[in-house]
Design an enzyme around this catalytic site. Sequence first.
Site, short mmCIF file in Angstrom:
data_model
loop_
_atom_site.label_atom_id
_atom_site.label_comp_id
_atom_site.label_asym_id
_atom_site.label_seq_id
_atom_site.Cartn_x
_atom_site.Cartn_y
_atom_site.Cartn_z
N HIS A 1 0.80 -1.23 0.00
CA HIS A 1 0.00 0.00 0.00
C HIS A 1 0.84 1.29 0.00
CE1 HIS A 1 -3.48 -2.39 0.27
NE2 HIS A 1 -3.63 -2.49 1.56
N HIS B 1 -9.76 2.28 0.40
CA HIS B 1 -9.74 1.16 1.34
C HIS B 1 -10.87 1.25 2.37
CE1 HIS B 1 -7.96 -2.21 3.38
NE2 HIS B 1 -6.85 -2.16 2.65
N GLU C 1 -11.42 -3.59 -2.81
CA GLU C 1 -10.50 -2.59 -3.35
C GLU C 1 -10.34 -2.83 -4.85
OE1 GLU C 1 -7.00 -3.20 -0.58
OE2 GLU C 1 -8.59 -4.35 0.36
C1 GLA Z 1 -5.22 -5.24 2.00
C2 GLA Z 1 -4.30 -6.37 2.13
C3 GLA Z 1 -4.49 -7.03 3.43
C4 GLA Z 1 -4.31 -6.05 4.56
C5 GLA Z 1 -5.24 -4.89 4.38
C6 GLA Z 1 -5.00 -3.80 5.37
O1 GLA Z 1 -6.50 -5.63 1.76
O2 GLA Z 1 -4.43 -7.32 1.08
O3 GLA Z 1 -3.61 -8.10 3.57
O4 GLA Z 1 -3.00 -5.58 4.56
O5 GLA Z 1 -5.11 -4.36 3.09
O6 GLA Z 1 -4.91 -4.26 6.67
#
Ligand code: GLA
Length: 386
Positions: free
Chosen positions: A140, A214, A351
Amino acid sequence: MNDRQRFIYVVLLWTSVFLAGCKEISQTKEANMEPSITKTDFGKTKDGQNVDLYTLTNINGLVVKITNYGGIVTELWTPDRNGKLDDIVLGFDNLKDYEEKSPYFGCIVGRYGNRIAKGKFTLDGKEYTLAVNNGENHLHGGLKGFDKVVWDAESIQSAESVGLKLHYLSKDMEEGYPGNLDVTVTYTLTNKDELQIAYEASTDKPTICNLTNHNYYNLAGQGVRDNYENQLMINADYFTPVDEGLIPTGELRSVKDTPMDFTRPTAIGARIDSDDTQLKYGGGYDHNWVLNKKAGEMGLAAKVYDPETGRVMEIHTTEPGVQFYSGNFLDGTLVGKEGKVYKHRYAFCLETQHYPDSPNKPDFPSTVLRPGQIYKTTTVHKFSTK
Ligand code: GLA
């Protein structure tokens, strides 16, 4: 006409005049009713930057609150089938908690949504090393991704919608990414009960870019229960299986006869604890689905329905994939809005994005952005009830 009749006649006459007046007032009120956007102070970041909170309201009473810290959607109020509004996203009621402990609640994710293996990729023959913040991998956008920066904000208003246009200039080599990336993300709340997110970016050097939002949803309301009853449909016949570090292997695998099959609406909790290697690696669902549509074209990604409240959320996107994450890392240690304790799997994320680790997977749709090109994607969340 006797006196009594005359009296009744006068009363009726005045009543009809009064009612006609009321109708006209209410019609005028409706005709004048417009969506609105207001701004309040949301405090100062640790390094002293002022941050605001914007409240967007459409003519049906839907409310979205967004802060220009991380472009975070802090609240999202939609009606249930009886018209009762509830906040359906997890979050905090203060900036400090977002700065100190947010697991990406509601934010804009960038420069690259999801993981890049070992934080390395090669572009035009040159290897780049990114910040590593998830075991040995990059996640991210790194240590200080787009979720942790203050964006310039501008309100947008028309009769049909209200919006917030956010702008951020990510400097060359920030978190290890090449090129100055000029990013604009516009949130729009329409009178048709849609939350649209439009992403645009350009660069002065070849780079990679994969932006998403997110939000942690629970259509039953935030912090009230797990996501198990929410029925999910994902418009995908294939998903990208992962290794133990949640890095895609490169394979596109059919969902058929697996717990990954959401081609028909299925309760999130129905198969989440099945004896399945992919679910074990993810601690539940934490995978990317390959959408049944052409990348770049707007099409259906997913639909979620909560039988208890009747809420429906339908997601359309121009992106080729969607990461469905079932809130597996929530464990009851985070206390959010209204003092709600966010327990295991109390929310889910959808997402919309390009596939994880695309920069290292030549067969995946490309996430490379070059000078002169414009990165442009849109995702629309449509809210209704049934
Ligand atoms: C995404 C990732 C997860 C986790 C979340 C945030 O969805 O794929 O593994 O890191 O973000 O916690």
